[in-house]
Every structure is written in C-alpha cells, then in structure tokens.
Motif scaffolding. Structure first.
Motif, PDB file in Angstrom:
ATOM      1  N   GLN A  53     -18.717  45.516 -22.790  1.00  0.00           N
ATOM      2  CA  GLN A  53     -18.923  46.623 -21.854  1.00  0.00           C
ATOM      3  C   GLN A  53     -19.973  46.292 -20.799  1.00  0.00           C
ATOM      4  OE1 GLN A  53     -19.808  50.237 -23.947  1.00  0.00           O
ATOM      5  NE2 GLN A  53     -18.043  50.048 -25.285  1.00  0.00           N
ATOM      6  N   LEU A  54     -20.808  45.299 -21.091  1.00  0.00           N
ATOM      7  CA  LEU A  54     -21.853  44.897 -20.157  1.00  0.00           C
ATOM      8  C   LEU A  54     -21.331  43.814 -19.224  1.00  0.00           C
ATOM      9  CD1 LEU A  54     -24.750  44.613 -22.758  1.00  0.00           C
ATOM     10  CD2 LEU A  54     -24.199  46.565 -21.318  1.00  0.00           C
ATOM     11  N   LEU A  55     -21.891  43.755 -18.025  1.00  0.00           N
ATOM     12  CA  LEU A  55     -21.524  42.708 -17.080  1.00  0.00           C
ATOM     13  C   LEU A  55     -21.979  41.364 -17.635  1.00  0.00           C
ATOM     14  CD1 LEU A  55     -20.427  41.957 -14.245  1.00  0.00           C
ATOM     15  CD2 LEU A  55     -22.758  42.250 -13.405  1.00  0.00           C
ATOM     16  N   ASN A  56     -21.074  40.407 -17.645  1.00  0.00           N
ATOM     17  CA  ASN A  56     -21.387  39.077 -18.165  1.00  0.00           C
ATOM     18  C   ASN A  56     -22.555  38.480 -17.381  1.00  0.00           C
ATOM     19  OD1 ASN A  56     -21.360  36.292 -18.841  1.00  0.00           O
ATOM     20  ND2 ASN A  56     -19.198  36.443 -19.367  1.00  0.00           N
ATOM     21  N   ALA A  57     -23.516  37.910 -18.094  1.00  0.00           N
ATOM     22  CA  ALA A  57     -24.702  37.348 -17.449  1.00  0.00           C
ATOM     23  C   ALA A  57     -24.346  36.250 -16.463  1.00  0.00           C
ATOM     24  CB  ALA A  57     -25.660  36.808 -18.509  1.00  0.00           C
ATOM     25  N   TYR A  58     -23.252  35.538 -16.709  1.00  0.00           N
ATOM     26  CA  TYR A  58     -22.836  34.463 -15.812  1.00  0.00           C
ATOM     27  C   TYR A  58     -22.201  35.002 -14.524  1.00  0.00           C
ATOM     28  CZ  TYR A  58     -23.554  31.492 -19.872  1.00  0.00           C
ATOM     29  OH  TYR A  58     -24.096  30.852 -20.939  1.00  0.00           O
ATOM     30  N   SER A  59     -21.824  36.270 -14.498  1.00  0.00           N
ATOM     31  CA  SER A  59     -21.179  36.859 -13.325  1.00  0.00           C
ATOM     32  C   SER A  59     -22.147  37.596 -12.413  1.00  0.00           C
ATOM     33  CB  SER A  59     -20.088  37.841 -13.770  1.00  0.00           C
ATOM     34  OG  SER A  59     -19.136  37.204 -14.573  1.00  0.00           O
ATOM     35  N   MET A  80     -26.404  47.424 -16.234  1.00  0.00           N
ATOM     36  CA  MET A  80     -25.641  47.097 -17.438  1.00  0.00           C
ATOM     37  C   MET A  80     -25.278  45.614 -17.404  1.00  0.00           C
ATOM     38  SD  MET A  80     -23.155  50.446 -17.531  1.00  0.00           S
ATOM     39  CE  MET A  80     -22.198  49.857 -18.898  1.00  0.00           C
ATOM     40  N   ILE A  81     -26.224  44.769 -17.769  1.00  0.00           N
ATOM     41  CA  ILE A  81     -26.024  43.320 -17.739  1.00  0.00           C
ATOM     42  C   ILE A  81     -26.208  42.777 -19.145  1.00  0.00           C
ATOM     43  CG2 ILE A  81     -26.860  41.132 -16.808  1.00  0.00           C
ATOM     44  CD1 ILE A  81     -27.795  42.699 -14.352  1.00  0.00           C
ATOM     45  N   GLY A  82     -25.280  41.932 -19.579  1.00  0.00           N
ATOM     46  CA  GLY A  82     -25.341  41.346 -20.909  1.00  0.00           C
ATOM     47  C   GLY A  82     -26.357  40.213 -20.988  1.00  0.00           C
ATOM     48  N   TYR A  83     -26.594  39.761 -22.196  1.00  0.00           N
ATOM     49  CA  TYR A  83     -27.578  38.711 -22.444  1.00  0.00           C
ATOM     50  C   TYR A  83     -26.915  37.478 -23.066  1.00  0.00           C
ATOM     51  CZ  TYR A  83     -31.255  41.990 -21.326  1.00  0.00           C
ATOM     52  OH  TYR A  83     -32.067  42.870 -20.676  1.00  0.00           O
TER      53      TYR A  83
END
Length: 118
Positions: A53-59, A80-83
């Motif tokens: 659900q979080l934005l991929n950190a690489y994106s 909402m950014i992933g880790y």
C-alpha cells in the motif's frame, strides 16, 4: 545470450531482489528475537514497513512530489513511502516495538495483558 542463461538470470534476480526488498522483515524479526520479545510482532512490523500500500522506496525519485500519496490527519500530512532495503529505520522501529511491548507487559495486569499486549 542463450535462453537458458536468460532464464537463469531472471530467476536469480528474483531471489536477489526479494532479499533486499524484504530486508526490514528480517531485521525486525532478529531484533525482537535478540531482545526476547514476541517475534511475530517483529515480522508484522517488518511487513508493514514494506507493505504494498506504500509507495515503493525505489520509485520515490521518479514520482513527482504532487503524486506521492499522503495520509492526512488534519493537522499533519505524512507521506506514504515504504522502507524497502532500509536498515536504520527498521532497527529503530524494532527497538521502539521492543520497548513498547516490555513497557505494556510491565504495567498491564495479567487479566488484560492478552488483550492489550499481543
């Protein structure tokens, strides 16, 4: 490149990529195991950090700032950014989990401990 080696490259890339994308899961699990708290909570925390659900950190670098999803709490907005593949945030989150769990286990009576502290 032959079809065999192209398939082998694709397969090995999947394994290598999965290790780094899911690194916070292993880190949170190992911190909770080492500190003697509930390991399943560490796994859940790690999975939460890399949730789909979080934005991929690489994106993040290729996404315009206006298109990054946010949680809006009224007084503050949180991106909402992933880790994915992040070590330090996973360690800090796991230590926070460990100390919160130990705190709640200490102050909660045994009758409600199963409800308050998983």
């Amino acid at each position: 490149i032959s079809q065999f080696w192209a398939g082998m490259d694709s397969f090995l890339w999947l394994i290598g990529e999965a290790v780094f994308h899911m690194l916070p899961v292993g880190i949170c699990w190992s911190v909770t195991k080492k500190m003697g708290t509930t390991q399943m909570l560490g796994i859940v925390l790690g999975l939460t950090l890399v949730s789909g659900q979080l934005l991929n950190a690489y994106s993040v670098a290729s996404t315009p700032a206006a298109e990054i999803p946010k949680w809006d709490f009224g007084f503050i907005q949180v991106n909402m950014i992933g880790y994915q593949a992040q070590v330090i945030p996973a360690i800090l989150a796991a230590f926070t989990l460990v100390y919160l769990e130990k705190f709640f286990r200490k102050i909660c009576p045994a009758v409600v401990s199963m409800i308050v502290v998983p």
